[in-house]
Write a protein that holds these residues in place. Structure first.
Motif, PDB file in Angstrom:
ATOM      1  N   ARG A 127       5.796   6.761  14.392  1.00 35.65           N
ATOM      2  CA  ARG A 127       4.503   7.371  14.395  1.00 35.65           C
ATOM      3  C   ARG A 127       3.555   6.512  14.182  1.00 35.65           C
ATOM      4  N   GLU A 128       2.374   6.602  14.757  1.00 34.15           N
ATOM      5  CA  GLU A 128       1.059   5.485  14.585  1.00 34.15           C
ATOM      6  C   GLU A 128       0.274   6.319  13.626  1.00 34.15           C
ATOM      7  N   VAL A 129      -0.164   5.245  12.586  1.00 36.16           N
ATOM      8  CA  VAL A 129      -1.138   5.688  11.717  1.00 36.16           C
ATOM      9  C   VAL A 129      -2.289   4.652  12.214  1.00 36.16           C
ATOM     10  N   ASP A 157      -2.234   8.421   2.872  1.00 35.21           N
ATOM     11  CA  ASP A 157      -2.530   7.605   4.162  1.00 35.21           C
ATOM     12  C   ASP A 157      -1.345   7.597   5.037  1.00 35.21           C
ATOM     13  N   LEU A 158      -0.227   6.945   4.394  1.00 38.55           N
ATOM     14  CA  LEU A 158       0.851   6.436   5.014  1.00 38.55           C
ATOM     15  C   LEU A 158       2.174   7.279   4.680  1.00 38.55           C
ATOM     16  N   PRO A 159       2.636   7.718   5.779  1.00 38.34           N
ATOM     17  CA  PRO A 159       4.366   8.466   5.293  1.00 38.34           C
ATOM     18  C   PRO A 159       5.345   7.441   5.019  1.00 38.34           C
ATOM     19  N   GLN A 202      10.044   6.824  10.807  1.00 38.47           N
ATOM     20  CA  GLN A 202      10.582   7.601   9.661  1.00 38.47           C
ATOM     21  C   GLN A 202      12.176   7.916   9.969  1.00 38.47           C
ATOM     22  N   SER A 203      12.628   8.260   8.813  1.00 37.20           N
ATOM     23  CA  SER A 203      14.161   8.560   9.072  1.00 37.20           C
ATOM     24  C   SER A 203      14.381   9.893   9.860  1.00 37.20           C
ATOM     25  N   GLY A 204      15.155   9.760  10.677  1.00 35.92           N
ATOM     26  CA  GLY A 204      15.372  11.138  11.462  1.00 35.92           C
ATOM     27  C   GLY A 204      14.370  11.334  12.667  1.00 35.92           C
ATOM     28  N   TYR A 247       0.794  -1.154   0.096  1.00 35.48           N
ATOM     29  CA  TYR A 247      -0.017   0.186  -0.154  1.00 35.48           C
ATOM     30  C   TYR A 247       0.870   1.347   0.029  1.00 35.48           C
ATOM     31  N   GLN A 248       2.042   1.229   0.546  1.00 39.70           N
ATOM     32  CA  GLN A 248       3.038   2.521   0.969  1.00 39.70           C
ATOM     33  C   GLN A 248       3.437   2.612  -0.647  1.00 39.70           C
ATOM     34  N   LYS A 249       3.571   1.739  -1.584  1.00 44.09           N
ATOM     35  CA  LYS A 249       3.996   2.014  -2.899  1.00 44.09           C
ATOM     36  C   LYS A 249       2.750   2.674  -3.777  1.00 44.09           C
ATOM     37  N   VAL A 250       1.714   2.503  -3.624  1.00 44.39           N
ATOM     38  CA  VAL A 250       0.578   2.958  -4.452  1.00 44.39           C
ATOM     39  C   VAL A 250       0.965   4.623  -4.849  1.00 44.39           C
TER      40      VAL A 250
END
Length: 114
Positions: A60-62, A30-32, A53-55, A22-25
């Protein structure tokens, strides 16, 4: 009438892969970007997704509601070449170790004419 009921169980590791697809759509918001570290099924078919997330110092919760989770599972089934009838009813049940997708389709029947 013929009624077919299928239950597809998605383990937590399968849910991680589904979220990665889904992240690749393209153009989804919706998803960082980041590494998905954990996916937890919620009552009613929702998902809690933790993303590192990098840095960032903490994950983070989604949260996905059931409707978004269903879309994610259907996309995953398409990517895995698992056929799901478009006009079938779909329901989800969450457990501790995954989510069940229950697919129910009905086919009208007829007999020979006399």
């Amino acid at each position: 009438m013929i009624v077919e009921t299928r239950e597809l169980f998605f383990t937590n590791s399968a849910l991680l892969k589904a979220v990665a697809w889904y992240q690749k759509v393209p153009h989804q918001t919706d998803l960082p970007l980041g590494v998905v570290t954990m996916v937890t099924p919620k009552a009613g078919g929702g998902l809690s997704i933790l993303i590192q997330q990098s840095g960032a110092s903490k994950a983070r919760e989604v949260v996905f509601l059931a409707s978004k989770t269903l879309g994610l599972l259907l996309l995953f089934c398409r990517r895995q070449k698992i056929p799901i009838p478009r006009d079938a009813s779909k329901d989800m049940e969450a457990g501790d170790d995954g989510i069940s997708l229950i697919v129910r389709s009905e086919t009208m029947t007829s007999g020979p004419s006399h």
